[in-house]
Design an enzyme around this catalytic site. Structure first.
Site, PDB file in Angstrom:
ATOM      1  N   GLU A   1       0.817  -1.212   0.000  1.00 26.21           N
ATOM      2  CA  GLU A   1       0.000   0.000   0.000  1.00 26.21           C
ATOM      3  C   GLU A   1       0.850   1.261   0.000  1.00 26.21           C
ATOM      4  O   GLU A   1       1.803   1.400   0.763  1.00 26.21           O
ATOM      5  CB  GLU A   1      -0.939   0.025   1.205  1.00 26.21           C
ATOM      6  CG  GLU A   1      -1.883   1.211   1.192  1.00 26.21           C
ATOM      7  CD  GLU A   1      -3.025   1.088   2.175  1.00 26.21           C
ATOM      8  OE1 GLU A   1      -3.976   1.883   2.061  1.00 26.21           O
ATOM      9  OE2 GLU A   1      -2.971   0.199   3.051  1.00 26.21           O
TER      10      GLU A   1
ATOM     11  N   GLU B   1     -12.651   2.030   2.683  1.00 26.13           N
ATOM     12  CA  GLU B   1     -12.146   2.026   4.057  1.00 26.13           C
ATOM     13  C   GLU B   1     -12.648   3.269   4.797  1.00 26.13           C
ATOM     14  O   GLU B   1     -11.861   4.157   5.136  1.00 26.13           O
ATOM     15  CB  GLU B   1     -10.613   2.038   4.059  1.00 26.13           C
ATOM     16  CG  GLU B   1      -9.958   0.714   3.801  1.00 26.13           C
ATOM     17  CD  GLU B   1      -8.470   0.777   4.120  1.00 26.13           C
ATOM     18  OE1 GLU B   1      -7.984  -0.115   4.813  1.00 26.13           O
ATOM     19  OE2 GLU B   1      -7.799   1.733   3.694  1.00 26.13           O
TER      20      GLU B   1
END
Length: 292
Positions: free
Chosen positions: A152, A248
């Protein structure tokens, strides 16, 4: 059509929550994926994990794993023992992923999350080299198990190693594994990238393995939000991205989740459970419409 998912932290204050009710909830809200953290699942018995995997399979929900490695598992640490702890933690996670039929492992997984240098630095090549060496060991097992390891790209306040798509591309090429991919996240891109479109196209379909979405204040993606969703989804379609899109959103104070994500005010404006569910349902429909 891309599968759409949501991180389980949206629905709970603490990471070690009962996942089975959430599996049923997200299916009812229109999602295809529930993203979970490995730590709490490692603490459960195999029987409990089997029950979770069966519940997901029964309703057609895919489980993906997302991690924010703690300092004790820092794969870039100068301390060899800490690096080995990180490798061991990751390989144990792979074992339970294999048990549960999961194939995606993403997140802050090249070094420790919420851990940045205490002093100003001009060169992070040594940290990167240690991280790459650790990941090369891990990728031997990822390839064997058929697990995609998506690194990420996060903002400068959460980690120092990979802050841009360009840095992530250099990293995956250093590791050189077919199972190592890039995870871009609109929340972090909004801080670090000059252009959503350019970053997405720079990574491209070959390397973009996972995609996280959220508004700039971590609300669920919304047609009324500040993010340029037309630009983002058009770029994803332009590179023929077929992977998952997982939101998220973190908008509630309190507990481990609020602490770790640093939610210091009630971004939800005191939303009820029903209102939280409605926001998520509206968000998944918006994303589906944009990705048509």
């Amino acid at each position: 059509m891309n599968k759409i998912g949501i991180h389980y932290g949206y629905f709970t204050e603490n990471w070690g929550t009962d996942i089975i009710p959430l599996i049923k909830k997200v299916r009812a809200l229109g999602f295809d994926i529930l993203e979970v953290a490995p730590g709490p699942l490692l603490a459960k018995s195999k029987q409990e994990r089997d029950m979770i995997a069966k519940a997901a399979n029964d309703v057609g929900i895919e489980l993906t794993f997302s991690v924010g490695l703690g300092k004790a598992y820092d794969l870039s640490s100068e301390d060899e023992k800490i690096r080995n702890n990180g490798i061991d933690f990751t390989l144990k996670t792979f074992d339970i992923m294999k048990e549960m039929g999961a194939k995606m492992y993403s997140g802050v997984n090249v070094g420790a999350w919420n851990n940045t240098p205490q002093d100003g630095i001009k060169d992070k090549s040594a940290e990167l080299a240690r991280s790459v060496a650790s990941i090369k060991e891990i990728m031997k097992v990822a390839e064997k198990y058929g697990i995609t390891y998506a690194v990420e790209v996060v903002n400068r306040y959460e980690q120092s190693l990979l802050n841009t798509a360009e840095e992530a591309m250099e990293y995956v090429k250093m590791v050189d594994s077919p199972n190592l991919k890039v995870l871009l996240d609109t929340y972090h891109m909004n801080i670090e990238e000059d252009s959503f479109e350019k970053a997405i196209k720079q990574v491209g379909n070959e390397y973009l393995g996972h995609f996280h979405v959220g508004e700039s204040n971590r609300k669920p993606p919304s047609i009324n939000g500040r993010m340029p969703w037309d630009e983002i989804t058009t770029a994803l379609k332009a590179i023929h991205y077929e992977g998952a899109i997982v939101m998220e959103p973190f908008i509630k104070m309190g507990g481990e989740v609020g602490r770790d994500i640093k939610v210091w005010r009630d971004i939800s404006k005191n939303a009820t459970t029903e209102e939280m569910d409605y926001m998520a349902k509206e968000s998944v429909q918006m994303l589906r419409d944009k990705m048509k």
